[in-house]
Design an enzyme around this catalytic site. Structure first.
Site, mmCIF file in Angstrom:
data_model
loop_
_atom_site.group_PDB
_atom_site.id
_atom_site.type_symbol
_atom_site.label_atom_id
_atom_site.label_comp_id
_atom_site.label_asym_id
_atom_site.label_seq_id
_atom_site.Cartn_x
_atom_site.Cartn_y
_atom_site.Cartn_z
ATOM 1 N N CYS A 95 0.873 -1.180 0.000
ATOM 2 C CA CYS A 95 0.000 0.000 0.000
ATOM 3 C C CYS A 95 0.902 1.219 0.000
ATOM 4 O O CYS A 95 1.702 1.408 0.921
ATOM 5 C CB CYS A 95 -0.876 0.004 1.249
ATOM 6 N N CYS A 208 -0.635 3.820 -6.969
ATOM 7 C CA CYS A 208 -1.595 3.349 -5.973
ATOM 8 C C CYS A 208 -1.878 1.914 -6.374
ATOM 9 O O CYS A 208 -2.036 1.617 -7.575
ATOM 10 C CB CYS A 208 -2.883 4.174 -6.011
#
Lengths: 243, 243
Positions: A95, A208
């Site tokens: 992440c 992302c």
């Protein structure tokens, strides 16, 4: 105790790789798939030993970075500690936004991590045709300057979307998390990537973990760099050196 | 200690679900994907807290069941203990063959598991059109009688492939593990499923976690029952009751 057992086991079976996941769950599945694909193995037994701590209740990293939500550091510390307790040799976080908090986690849990962002910047700096990199990332990852700082340090110019385009990127990311991405939103995301190219980007960085689930390599107007794939390759190499 | 922290945390965030995986890694990814898909959630934070212990170095379950390899029980005990130490409320194993050893694991680690095989037998017994179920499984799962015993106990007749067909099933399973499944082998596997139907099967049970990766629902000559999906649904329900 358990850690000593693991250390003894490591000699024979290779190190335990820790994955701090669940942010989101789909990105965790995606990263683990990429790690498996990156591992040269013909049987189960040749694959890496992995522990995944997938806590999706970690407070939203994006909200926290922009100062509108609970600090996720405590939850990340809990996860890193679980990975350490179980014997992980190092860990990675699938992440990007969480990387804003990892230096503080490191202050509380003595366990090394490999930064997906640094691995990406280092990789791009080694590609001669890359002078500038377009960033598809959350508002938070951009506002924390995570990729901008690393890329600049490695001599690559970061290019970010204009405000309206960035709104589209965020919509696409939350739609992937909710499993509700539409064809129209996919098309809009591609147009954002095209704008980055118009601004000079030589590559598009899927900065992302939800982006590669929203736009394929074929759809991207320039090479689509997936930091998760680069991180998976690095994990395989690093685990190999620890055998 | 950590377990107490987890117990306190459970009240607010739901129980920690343990997954004993890595057998093989691809099946673990597949199960976690199915668990995410089975979870009603629109944001990361609504998903289940999961810990995956993925140790692909667990000795081959198939070889052990037929008495030709190392006993995997010690490794499975290690994994179950790690899941317990980290605060798991219960665990599941995304590998059918491993179920032959789980009762012995339970003698050494006091942590409940949900059997994928029992969940499947119970599900099929509730379907009025199912009198007999065809099994696509490893030699070992069949020779341990795992599905046959559970199905029979629930009043469903188990049907197994003939010897030559079973050889094809094993070839397909090992090809999936090695990432080398061919179109021809896929076609042969479908013919095995057709033979099971000719022998009376009302459904085909993908009784090895690699089977759904080798044959799709559309390709199956009768409804293809995926025990991993049934287990994922059960995990979501059980986790809900523990909130």
């Amino acid at each position: 105790m358990t850690s000593d057992n693991s250390a003894a086991a490591d000699a024979a079976q290779g190190p335990l790789v820790g994955i701090l996941g669940g942010m989101g769950p789909a990105a965790t599945v995606d990263f683990y798939s990429k790690l498996i694909a990156a591992t040269p193995a013909a049987t189960d037994q040749q694959h890496l030993r992995v522990m995944i701590w997938a806590d999706p209740t970690v407070p939203d990293r994006s909200q926290a970075i922009v100062g509108r939500g609970e600090d996720p550091t405590a939850k990340l510390v809990e996860g890193a500690q679980k990975l350490k307790d179980a014997g992980a040799a190092f860990y990675v976080a699938a992440c990007n936004g969480s990387h804003a908090f990892l230096p503080r986690v490191r202050e509380q849990v003595e366990l090394d991590y490999v930064s997906m962002i640094e691995v990406t910047a280092e990789h791009l700096s080694a590609l001669p045709y890359v002078k500038a990199a377009g960033l598809l990332a959350t508002d938070a990852t951009l506002s924390a300057g995570l990729y901008q700082d690393s890329l600049t340090a490695f001599g690559v110019e970061p290019i970010v979307p204009q405000a309206a385009d960035q709104h589209t990127v965020m919509e696409a990311i939350y739609a992937v998390k909710a499993g509700s991405l539409t064809t129209e939103l996919r098309a809009q995301l591609i147009r954002v990537a095209q704008s980055l190219v118009a601004q000079g980007a030589d590559v598009i960085v899927a900065a992302c973990t939800e982006i590669p689930l929203a736009m394929t390599t074929e759809e991207s107007p320039r090479p689509l760099v997936d930091p998760a794939v680069l991180l998976a390759n690095r994990v395989v190499t690093k685990a190999g050196t620890l055998r």
